[in-house]
Every structure is written in C-alpha cells, then in structure tokens.
Design a protein around this motif. Structure first.
Motif, PDB file in Angstrom:
ATOM      1  N   PHE A 217      70.740  26.160   1.498  1.00 53.21           N
ATOM      2  CA  PHE A 217      69.533  25.345   1.475  1.00 53.21           C
ATOM      3  C   PHE A 217      69.568  24.210   2.503  1.00 53.21           C
ATOM      4  N   GLY A 218      70.479  24.311   3.459  1.00 49.16           N
ATOM      5  CA  GLY A 218      70.560  23.283   4.486  1.00 49.16           C
ATOM      6  C   GLY A 218      69.272  23.125   5.271  1.00 49.16           C
ATOM      7  N   ARG A 219      68.561  24.230   5.487  1.00 45.83           N
ATOM      8  CA  ARG A 219      67.321  24.160   6.253  1.00 45.83           C
ATOM      9  C   ARG A 219      66.233  23.397   5.511  1.00 45.83           C
ATOM     10  N   LEU A 220      66.419  23.159   4.204  1.00 49.38           N
ATOM     11  CA  LEU A 220      65.399  22.481   3.402  1.00 49.38           C
ATOM     12  C   LEU A 220      65.610  20.969   3.329  1.00 49.38           C
ATOM     13  N   GLU A 221      66.632  20.453   3.995  1.00 49.05           N
ATOM     14  CA  GLU A 221      66.997  19.049   3.767  1.00 49.05           C
ATOM     15  C   GLU A 221      65.893  18.066   4.147  1.00 49.05           C
ATOM     16  N   SER A 222      64.949  18.488   4.991  1.00 48.66           N
ATOM     17  CA  SER A 222      63.831  17.601   5.322  1.00 48.66           C
ATOM     18  C   SER A 222      62.521  18.047   4.669  1.00 48.66           C
ATOM     19  N   HIS A 223      62.570  19.058   3.829  1.00 44.74           N
ATOM     20  CA  HIS A 223      61.367  19.534   3.144  1.00 44.74           C
ATOM     21  C   HIS A 223      60.992  18.528   2.054  1.00 44.74           C
ATOM     22  N   PRO A 224      59.775  17.994   2.067  1.00 45.66           N
ATOM     23  CA  PRO A 224      59.415  16.951   1.089  1.00 45.66           C
ATOM     24  C   PRO A 224      59.624  17.388  -0.360  1.00 45.66           C
ATOM     25  N   GLY A 225      59.284  18.632  -0.662  1.00 46.12           N
ATOM     26  CA  GLY A 225      59.455  19.105  -2.029  1.00 46.12           C
ATOM     27  C   GLY A 225      60.911  19.183  -2.433  1.00 46.12           C
ATOM     28  N   PHE A 226      61.762  19.607  -1.520  1.00 43.05           N
ATOM     29  CA  PHE A 226      63.191  19.697  -1.798  1.00 43.05           C
ATOM     30  C   PHE A 226      63.788  18.305  -1.958  1.00 43.05           C
ATOM     31  N   VAL A 227      63.397  17.384  -1.069  1.00 39.21           N
ATOM     32  CA  VAL A 227      63.885  16.004  -1.176  1.00 39.21           C
ATOM     33  C   VAL A 227      63.481  15.397  -2.516  1.00 39.21           C
ATOM     34  N   ALA A 228      62.228  15.616  -2.909  1.00 37.74           N
ATOM     35  CA  ALA A 228      61.755  15.073  -4.187  1.00 37.74           C
ATOM     36  C   ALA A 228      62.512  15.684  -5.356  1.00 37.74           C
ATOM     37  N   LEU A 229      62.783  16.978  -5.276  1.00 29.98           N
ATOM     38  CA  LEU A 229      63.519  17.650  -6.346  1.00 29.98           C
ATOM     39  C   LEU A 229      64.905  17.048  -6.518  1.00 29.98           C
ATOM     40  N   LEU A 230      65.585  16.785  -5.404  1.00 32.85           N
ATOM     41  CA  LEU A 230      66.937  16.232  -5.470  1.00 32.85           C
ATOM     42  C   LEU A 230      66.950  14.788  -5.962  1.00 32.85           C
ATOM     43  N   GLU A 231      65.865  14.071  -5.762  1.00 32.87           N
ATOM     44  CA  GLU A 231      65.824  12.658  -6.138  1.00 32.87           C
ATOM     45  C   GLU A 231      65.276  12.431  -7.545  1.00 32.87           C
ATOM     46  N   THR A 232      64.802  13.485  -8.189  1.00 34.73           N
ATOM     47  CA  THR A 232      64.114  13.342  -9.480  1.00 34.73           C
ATOM     48  C   THR A 232      64.988  13.811 -10.627  1.00 34.73           C
ATOM     49  N   ASP A 233      65.128  12.950 -11.628  1.00 34.32           N
ATOM     50  CA  ASP A 233      65.778  13.331 -12.887  1.00 34.32           C
ATOM     51  C   ASP A 233      64.727  13.235 -13.985  1.00 34.32           C
ATOM     52  N   ALA A 234      64.169  14.390 -14.328  1.00 38.02           N
ATOM     53  CA  ALA A 234      63.115  14.414 -15.340  1.00 38.02           C
ATOM     54  C   ALA A 234      63.641  14.818 -16.712  1.00 38.02           C
ATOM     55  N   TRP A 235      64.951  14.984 -16.841  1.00 38.14           N
ATOM     56  CA  TRP A 235      65.528  15.464 -18.093  1.00 38.14           C
ATOM     57  C   TRP A 235      65.417  14.403 -19.184  1.00 38.14           C
ATOM     58  N   ARG A 236      65.074  14.840 -20.389  1.00 40.97           N
ATOM     59  CA  ARG A 236      65.039  13.950 -21.549  1.00 40.97           C
ATOM     60  C   ARG A 236      65.816  14.600 -22.682  1.00 40.97           C
ATOM     61  N   PRO A 237      66.567  13.840 -23.463  1.00 35.46           N
ATOM     62  CA  PRO A 237      67.359  14.444 -24.540  1.00 35.46           C
ATOM     63  C   PRO A 237      66.459  15.149 -25.562  1.00 35.46           C
TER      64      PRO A 237
END
Length: 339
Positions: A217-237
């Motif tokens: 997934f190196g080619r995705l490192e500047s993809h806005p959706g990929f960046v947002a996915l990596l920066e988002t923690d939406a998990w709730r217990p």
C-alpha cells in the motif's frame, strides 16, 4: 521470478494413486509401499518449500525423480523450488511437464497463471485460472484470482464482479477484504483499494496497523482516503467490555510527549501482555494486547489513557485490580494524575 501477490494458494490435494489391476499381491504391496515413501518424501519437500528451503526440498525431490522421472507432483514441487532459486527456465519446463502428465494438478494451473502474469501474458493467465476453477468449482479463491487478473487488465467492472462474488452474501471477513484491497492496489484501482481497507478495519482494527506497514500500500501514502483511514480511530467498546481511564498532567504530544513513554515503560514491567508494534499518529497511539490501550491528549495540555478488554479476558475483580495497578504505575512514571 517474483511471486505475484494476487494469487492464492490452493488447498493441497491429497496424494492419489492410480488404480489398476495387479496379478501378484506381493507386487501390489511393494508398489503401494514405494508410493507411500514417495508421498512422504514429497510431503517433507513441500514443508521445506513452505519454510523457504528450496535447496533442501530439491535434495528430497531428486530421490523421487531418480525413481520416477516423470512423477507429476515431484515435477511440480521441483518447479516451485527452481523458481525460488531464480531458475526461471527450469521451473517453467518442470511446470509444463507436470501439467502435461497430470492436468488435474490445480496448484499447477495456479502456478502457471502466476508465471503468465509475471510475463504479462494476462489472457493466458486467465486461461490457466479457468482450468483451476474447473477442477474445484466451489473454491471461492477462483473469484479472487480471476478478479485479480481482470483488474490487471484494466477491466474494473469485471474485477469488482468477481470480488463481490468472492466476498459472498455475508460480506466476507477482515482478511478477505484485505486481500481484495491488495489486488486493487496492484492494479492501481486506488479508490477501490481504500474502500476495501476501510471494510477490513471495520471488521478488525488491527488491519489498520497491518496496512500502515504493508509495502503493497505504499502507493496509497498520499491518497486522502488512505491517510484519513490511518489517522482515524472510530472503535468504541461494545456492551459488556471492561473499561477504565485516567487523565494525566503529562501530555501525549503527538507521541513525543512523556505520557506514551510512561505507558510503554510501565507495560514492560507489568503482567499485561502487549504487542510491541505501537500504532502512533499525531492524535493518538494504540497498543494492542491483553488490554486495548489508547493514549491521547485531552486538549488542555494533559493526556488521557483509556483501557478496554473483552469480558472473557478478565473477571470483573481481576480487571479492577489490573487496571488500577496499571494506571497508578503510569501516574508514577508520568509525573502525576489529573483526576
């Protein structure tokens, strides 16, 4: 030869012995014993190949081929070992001979498809995958592999159709979505890849860390959706999970503040098992293990540590004690709690 990431490995067929009429019981017994020894040697060779020991596998395979020079499975395994050693011509020759001797070797057709992909002979790769599908029509990997080649051909709709079939009516597992995402990114269908990764992370958040460190997934490192996915923690217990949290005067500071280091130092001395691979972003850090540990800033100059664990991992009393001890020890190392 670079082994294509897009092809899945078939379930290994059980060795099959050709049925035939024999006149002497002694001859039949000797033949069966010999076949059994060959199968045992080839099973060991397969295990060595799985471990990356092509040389050791070739030594075992050589003994079988000395006795049966055209043994299809031995030729197939020698083909794989030769490919692993970079002998493309020898590997290709063995592979073609194996399939000529036994067209029922499904793994052979998958390997041939991989070879044709590496040669950019994509139509031939699809033909080989069609042969593999005929041998095991119900195998869901058929759709995964065929979709991968169609994606490489630029047939995005055809690829999506096969991938949807592979995922099935239940939507597939996190690993299924991750595999589909990998195939999409190989074919430069980046938006589709990100969407499949999002589905994978929703099913298993550890897939986010895996994607973060996966060269595919190196080619995705500047993809806005990929960046947002990596920066988002939406998990709730979920309901029923054990939880605990505490605010500290020390900050997270994008991972550079003292709080994260205090957490890691405390874990090293605790009885709580944890994965040393820490997921660190500008806003939060996540540590997985016996407990899920999230470290973040509180927005007021301090930091917060949040703990959670599934109900079956701790009794309520054990959780209360373990979480209190951990949070107290972090407070000691971080330089004070904030309440």
């Amino acid at each position: 030869m670079t082994r294509p990431a897009v092809l899945s490995r078939a379930r290994r067929p059980r060795p099959r012995l050709a049925a035939g009429l024999v006149l002497l019981a002694l001859l039949a017994a000797a033949t069966t014993a010999g076949a059994g020894r060959r199968d045992e040697a080839l099973d060991r060779a397969q295990a060595l190949i799985d471990e990356g020991d092509a040389g050791g596998a070739l030594s075992l395979i050589r003994g079988v081929l000395d006795d049966r020079p055209q043994h299809p499975r031995a030729l197939l395994l020698r083909s794989t070992a030769r490919f692993m050693q970079g002998d493309l011509a020898g590997g290709a020759s063995d592979l073609e001979q194996a399939l000529e001797r036994d067209p029922g070797l499904r793994q052979g057709w998958l390997n041939l498809a991989g070879l044709r992909i590496s040669q950019n002979r994509l139509d031939d790769a699809l033909g080989a995958l069609d042969k593999a599908a005929e041998l095991d029509p119900g195998n869901p990997d058929n759709d995964l592999n065929q979709g991968a080649v169609l994606a490489l051909q630029g047939d995005a709709e055809g690829a999506r159709r096969h991938f949807r079939s592979y995922l099935g009516p239940e939507g597939g597992t996190a690993q299924d979505h991750y595999l589909v995402a990998t195939n999409y990114t190989v074919a430069a269908l980046d938006d589709d890849a990100v969407e499949q990764l999002r589905e994978a992370v929703e099913r298993d958040e550890t897939m986010r860390l895996r994607a973060r460190t996966d060269p595919a997934f190196g080619r995705l490192e500047s993809h806005p959706g990929f960046v947002a996915l990596l920066e988002t923690d939406a998990w709730r217990p979920p309901d029923g999970y054990h939880t605990a949290s505490r605010a500290y005067l020390s900050s997270y500071g994008g991972g550079r503040g003292p709080l994260l280091q205090a957490v890691l130092d405390t874990l090293q001395l605790s009885r709580i098992g944890f994965d040393p691979r820490v997921e660190v972003t500008a806003s939060w850090a996540l540590i997985q293990g016996d407990a899920r540990i999230k470290v973040r800033d509180d927005g007021e100059g301090g930091g917060i540590v949040e703990l959670s664990a599934p109900p079956g991992r701790f009794t309520p009393a054990a959780w209360a004690e373990a979480s209190r001890r951990l949070l107290d020890a972090i407070e000691t190392r971080a330089g004070g709690g904030g309440g």
